[in-house]
Design an enzyme around this catalytic site. Structure first.
Site, PDB file in Angstrom:
ATOM      1  N   CYS A 180      -1.581   9.302   3.931  1.00 40.63           N
ATOM      2  CA  CYS A 180      -1.607   8.839   2.537  1.00 40.63           C
ATOM      3  C   CYS A 180      -2.872   9.319   1.866  1.00 40.63           C
ATOM      4  CB  CYS A 180      -1.528   7.318   2.498  1.00 40.63           C
ATOM      5  SG  CYS A 180      -2.754   6.540   3.544  1.00 40.63           S
TER       6      CYS A 180
ATOM      7  N   GLU B  35       0.873  -1.185   0.000  1.00 43.60           N
ATOM      8  CA  GLU B  35       0.000   0.000   0.000  1.00 43.60           C
ATOM      9  C   GLU B  35       0.902   1.224   0.000  1.00 43.60           C
ATOM     10  OE1 GLU B  35      -3.189  -0.121  -0.633  1.00 43.60           O
ATOM     11  OE2 GLU B  35      -2.763  -2.248  -0.826  1.00 43.60           O
TER      12      GLU B  35
END
Ligand code: NDP
Length: 517
Positions: free
Chosen positions: A321, A287
């Site tokens: 993020c 990720e």
């Protein structure tokens, strides 16, 4: 006793004086014990390395949070051998027992909520609210995966035929390397680690060198919960050395990584190389970064949009993020939106997060600050700086919330992940143009659209290419179970953490059939 159904953990209300006092007391208590030297933990044993490194408080870099071991490849090998050995017994531990460990760990983390919240305030500069949300998400992930282990351990639906009895079992993979980032040093670290061991694997946790205290305290908490030694092993040290040794080892079965695009790609490449003696293809769950955008439509509640953009762009100093780094605004509301955005951002308080009054804290390190300030310099060349742009003070790593306009969609600061409090506001001709702009990115993590038009929501649901898309709310703050989290393209392998597909990635399915007629 049957565990109650999963529900999300409530956040603390720091406007209550007693809650505030409790956190203030926890900060004071932790500050009085800082500077302790921590060991690595391999097979339950405390292990020291010849060299050490220090974790600092980014609000006050002279403050030492803890001293940690600089592990080397030798320690990585020792940890993998231990995890391989422990896999023999742990992989045979029934699913209900593994789930029970998850629930015990979730309960312990609930009890120690203020301790972990405080640790993040000091180690990674999270505001009280952000740190509390991080622990709440950690508890949610652990609790959620506990329930998932029970589900995956149960009977799986199959088509029946009269001549055979068939079943499908999800069995563990082997030894997993868990490499989390520093920005969610409890939620992501604990979620990745717990999912991996809960699925029956054994784990080597290599925490971020910016947040080793959070990870070490968590592994101590796993010990308190009674997790057998060797199921989760902790090695600390630079990712570029010990991390690569772990990823490359032939005993490694999978790597669960969350972090930057560059490191994710490097890990993917290393893991793909077959090593002598290796009898599997390593699985990589990666990720990675984002360049997330919020569209503000001409038909939208502008006040709500301003609030959503400010919180998404500047919450935790833009170091999520999922943070918004591009606000794409329709031309008919552009001027009025921009003015309101600037006014609202001026009210953002920045400073040492030990003080609850500060909404935005420091960025993580001196190097991060210098990278972000370089991007800001680039933004001055690529567009127009309308707010902020400077370092604040000389003590901690503080940067003003920064806004640019007149940024072209292909500009560097509209394409690369900055990971700091810098927002580009981009004007769109119409809704179609806005969708083209947001999709003009190698990333595809989160996004949001502020509009009152149902039709435009439907168009965006179809065309906005992001793993997590929201309407009329911020693009940060995914809730476990509600918004399974993971991105497209260079944002990663779309693992959907906190969702029902996640444990699939950490298991393999075995189909077993007996002929009966
Ligand atoms: P990094 O990629 O710098 O580091 C992540 C982890 O990888 C750290 O533990 C690091 O260890 C380790 N590492 C570094 N180099 C290597 C290597 N060569 N081999 C193996 N491991 C290595 O990311 P950050 O920690 O700075 O985190 C910020 C990034 O994470 C941003 O890009 C952000 O978007 C992304 N992120 C993505 C999320 C998502 O769900 N998509 C969620 C949260 C963050 P060390 O610290 O020792 O270098």
């Amino acid at each position: 006793m049957k565990r109650p159904e999963f529900c999300n953990e409530a956040f603390q209300n720091f406007s209550k004086p007693e809650t505030r006092e409790k956190l203030q007391a926890a900060i004071a208590a932790l500050e009085s014990q800082l500077g302790r030297e921590y060991s690595m933990i391999i097979g339950g044993k405390r292990v020291k390395a010849p060299d050490q490194f220090i974790s600092h408080n980014p609000s006050e870099p002279e403050q030492v949070v803890g001293i940690f071991q600089t592990g080397t490849a030798d320690f990585a090998i020792k940890a993998i051998e231990t995890a391989l050995k422990t896999f023999e017994s742990w992989s045979r531990t029934p699913a209900e027992d593994r789930a029970a460990f998850c629930f015990k760990v979730a309960d312990l983390l609930r009890e120690r909520r203020f301790e972990f919240t405080t640790l993040m305030v000091l180690e990674v500069g999270k505001s009280w609210v952000e740190a509390d949300a991080d622990v709440a998400e950690g508890i949610d992930l652990i609790e959620f995966y506990g329930h998932e282990v029970v589900r995956y351990g149960g009977t799986q639906p199959l088509v029946r035929i009269p001549s055979e009895n068939s079943e499908l079992r999800y069995i563990p993979l082997g030894v997993g390397i868990v490499i989390p980032p520093w920005n969610f040093p409890v939620a992501i670290m604990a979620g990745m680690t717990t999912a991996a061991f809960a699925a029956g694997n054994t784990v080597i946790l290599k925490p971020s060198s910016q947040a080793p205290a959070c990870a070490t305290r968590f592994v101590e908490l796993l010990e308190e919960a009674g997790l057998p030694p060797g199921v989760v092993n902790l090695v600390t040290g630079p990712g570029s050395k010990i991390g690569e040794a772990l990823v490359s080892h032939p005993g490694t079965r999978f790597v669960s990584f969350t972090g930057s695009k560059e490191v994710g790609l490097r890990i993917n490449e290393l893991a793909a190389r077959h090593q002598p003696g290796q009898i599997w293809i390593k699985r990589v769950i990666a990720e990675m970064g984002g360049k997330n955008a919020i569209i503000v439509d001409g038909e939208a509640d502008l006040q709500a949009a301003v609030e959503g953009v400010v919180v998404s762009a500047f919450g935790y100093s833009g170091q999520k993020c999922s943070a918004c780094s591009r606000a794409v605004v329709l031309k008919d509301v552009y001027e009025v939106f921009l003015q309101r955005l600037i006014d609202r951002t001026k009210a953002v308080t920045v400073g040492d997060v030990r003080d609850q009054a500060n909404f935005m804290g420091p960025v993580i390190s001196l190097e991060a600050m210098s990278t972000i300030l370089n991007y800001i310099e680039m933004g001055r060349l690529e567009g127009k700086l309308v707010l902020g742009g400077n370092r604040i003070g000389t003590r901690g790593h503080f940067i003003e919330p920064t806004i640019f306009t007149e940024i072209k969609r292909k500009a560097t600061i509209a394409q690369e992940e900055i990971f700091g409090p810098a927002l580009a506001v981009i004007k769109a001709k119409d809704f179609d143009d806005a969708l083209d702009i947001v999709n003009d990115s190698e990333y595809g993590l989160t996004g949001s659209v502020y509009t009152t038009s149902r039709k435009k929501m439907e168009i965006a649901a179809e065309r906005f290419h992001a793993g997590n898309l929201y309407f009329n709310r911020k693009c940060t703050g995914a809730l476990v179970g509600v918004h399974p989290f993971g991105g497209f393209n260079m944002s990663g392998t779309d693992s959907k953490a906190g969702g029902r597909d996640y444990l699939l990635l950490l298991t393999q399915a075995k189909s077993i059939s007996e002929k009966i007629a």
